[in-house]
Scaffold this motif. Structure first.
Motif, mmCIF file in Angstrom:
data_model
loop_
_atom_site.group_PDB
_atom_site.id
_atom_site.type_symbol
_atom_site.label_atom_id
_atom_site.label_comp_id
_atom_site.label_asym_id
_atom_site.label_seq_id
_atom_site.Cartn_x
_atom_site.Cartn_y
_atom_site.Cartn_z
ATOM 1 N N LEU A 1 13.637 -5.984 -2.306
ATOM 2 C CA LEU A 1 12.900 -5.998 -3.565
ATOM 3 C C LEU A 1 11.538 -6.667 -3.389
ATOM 4 C CD1 LEU A 1 15.687 -6.870 -6.169
ATOM 5 C CD2 LEU A 1 14.655 -4.636 -5.740
ATOM 6 N N ALA A 2 11.506 -7.776 -2.656
ATOM 7 C CA ALA A 2 10.234 -8.474 -2.426
ATOM 8 C C ALA A 2 9.255 -7.581 -1.678
ATOM 9 C CB ALA A 2 10.481 -9.770 -1.660
ATOM 10 N N ARG A 3 9.741 -6.868 -0.676
ATOM 11 C CA ARG A 3 8.864 -5.990 0.107
ATOM 12 C C ARG A 3 8.523 -4.706 -0.633
ATOM 13 N NH1 ARG A 3 8.171 -7.712 5.359
ATOM 14 N NH2 ARG A 3 9.579 -9.374 6.043
ATOM 15 N N SER A 4 9.189 -4.474 -1.766
ATOM 16 C CA SER A 4 8.894 -3.293 -2.597
ATOM 17 C C SER A 4 7.955 -3.620 -3.749
ATOM 18 C CB SER A 4 10.198 -2.713 -3.149
ATOM 19 O OG SER A 4 11.044 -2.289 -2.102
ATOM 20 N N GLY A 5 7.557 -4.899 -3.878
ATOM 21 C CA GLY A 5 6.587 -5.256 -4.895
ATOM 22 C C GLY A 5 7.097 -6.117 -6.030
ATOM 23 N N PHE B 1 0.815 -1.215 0.000
ATOM 24 C CA PHE B 1 0.000 0.000 0.000
ATOM 25 C C PHE B 1 0.849 1.265 0.000
ATOM 26 C CE2 PHE B 1 -2.020 3.347 2.609
ATOM 27 C CZ PHE B 1 -3.109 3.634 1.807
ATOM 28 N N HIS B 2 1.791 1.376 0.938
ATOM 29 C CA HIS B 2 2.596 2.602 1.044
ATOM 30 C C HIS B 2 3.537 2.751 -0.147
ATOM 31 C CE1 HIS B 2 1.136 3.548 5.038
ATOM 32 N NE2 HIS B 2 1.353 2.296 5.397
ATOM 33 N N GLU B 3 4.097 1.638 -0.597
ATOM 34 C CA GLU B 3 4.989 1.680 -1.757
ATOM 35 C C GLU B 3 4.227 2.146 -2.995
ATOM 36 O OE1 GLU B 3 9.026 0.991 -3.059
ATOM 37 O OE2 GLU B 3 8.135 0.860 -1.060
ATOM 38 N N GLN B 4 3.010 1.663 -3.147
ATOM 39 C CA GLN B 4 2.215 2.064 -4.313
ATOM 40 C C GLN B 4 1.885 3.553 -4.289
ATOM 41 O OE1 GLN B 4 -0.896 -0.587 -5.628
ATOM 42 N NE2 GLN B 4 -2.263 1.149 -5.995
ATOM 43 N N LEU B 5 1.612 4.080 -3.107
ATOM 44 C CA LEU B 5 1.347 5.514 -3.013
ATOM 45 C C LEU B 5 2.569 6.324 -3.436
ATOM 46 C CD1 LEU B 5 -0.613 5.823 0.363
ATOM 47 C CD2 LEU B 5 -1.535 5.958 -1.959
ATOM 48 N N TYR B 6 3.741 5.825 -3.110
ATOM 49 C CA TYR B 6 4.974 6.544 -3.460
ATOM 50 C C TYR B 6 5.339 6.341 -4.935
ATOM 51 C CZ TYR B 6 9.833 8.000 -3.575
ATOM 52 O OH TYR B 6 11.011 8.612 -3.914
ATOM 53 N N ARG B 7 5.261 5.097 -5.420
ATOM 54 C CA ARG B 7 5.768 4.766 -6.758
ATOM 55 C C ARG B 7 4.774 5.055 -7.889
ATOM 56 N NH1 ARG B 7 11.186 4.172 -5.951
ATOM 57 N NH2 ARG B 7 11.550 2.790 -4.181
ATOM 58 N N THR B 8 3.514 4.994 -7.620
ATOM 59 C CA THR B 8 2.401 5.020 -8.566
ATOM 60 C C THR B 8 2.082 3.594 -9.029
ATOM 61 O OG1 THR B 8 3.519 5.229 -10.725
ATOM 62 C CG2 THR B 8 3.151 7.268 -9.450
ATOM 63 N N SER B 9 0.843 3.405 -9.440
ATOM 64 C CA SER B 9 0.375 2.086 -9.881
ATOM 65 C C SER B 9 1.126 1.608 -11.119
ATOM 66 C CB SER B 9 -1.131 2.133 -10.170
ATOM 67 O OG SER B 9 -1.857 2.420 -8.998
#
Length: 212
Positions: free
Chosen positions: A40-44, A5-13
């Motif tokens: 990397l795994a925790r970053s998506g 969730f937080h990574e997506q808010l930062y990186r964009t979908s």
């Protein structure tokens, strides 16, 4: 709610979609490699492979994401098991030595390879195979209070003189700084194909472009 969730808010979908389907092979599951795989795994990143022949030792526990109960087990397998339990992400783990003879099989289907091996033979095998088939390859290495993150075309494999030396100073904070920078380089590459060559020094907290 997504784990990322937080990574997506930062990186964009859009970026998250790219990294999710971006196959990365990490060579080595030690201080650098294991922490890079975890980050990397925790970053998506959901298409990860890790290659390492070694077993976990007590001296690994301060710089690597393993537990005392893991001592004696293969690093690659334990890393994959831990991350599946944490994230339900399947890591393709190979508890093998990478050599020129099997590099084609172990590095197959990689969009990028990350070399974190602690020996010159393994590093050379990764470098040579990736160059021969045009797989982008990022080399990440440490020395004292300094580290380098270098793409294959600019990388020179270190001398084998120190390959068998296991007792060397290593600060966890330099490891984690290097891991963070290397992972950001990989995210940037997955999203834009830009290749950044960088150095890190812990005493002055400096991350700088590598002068080539």
């Amino acid at each position: 709610m997504s784990i990322f969730f937080h990574e997506q808010l930062y990186r964009t979908s859009a970026v998250m979609s790219l990294v999710k389907n971006f196959p990365v092979t990490v060579c080595g599951a030690g201080a650098l490699g294991a922490n890079i795989v975890e980050s990397l795994a925790r970053s998506g990143f959901c298409q990860l492979k890790v290659i390492d022949r070694d077993r976990i030792e007590e001296r690994n526990l301060s710089t690597q994401p393993y537990y005392r109960s893991d001592i004696g087990a293969f690093k690659a397998k334990i890393l994959a098991n831990n991350l599946y339990r944490a994230l339900s992400v399947s890591i393709n783990a190979h508890s093998k030595e990478l050599t020129p003879a099997n590099a084609d099989r172990l590095l197959a289907n990689s969009a990028v390879a990350i070399d974190t091996f602690d020996n010159s033979v393994g590093r050379q095998a990764v470098k040579d195979y990736c160059a021969s088939v045009s797989i982008p390859c990022l080399h990440v290495g440490l020395a004292a209070d300094y580290s380098e993150i270098i793409w294959n075309q600019h990388y020179r494999v270190p001398s084998a003189a120190n390959d068998d030396i296991c007792d060397y100073p290593l600060a966890r904070n330099l490891v984690m700084l290097t891991v963070a920078v290397a992972c950001e380089v990989i995210v940037t590459f997955a999203a834009t194909q830009e290749q950044q060559n960088l150095t890190c020094t812990i005493k002055d907290f400096a991350v700088k472009p590598l002068i080539l």
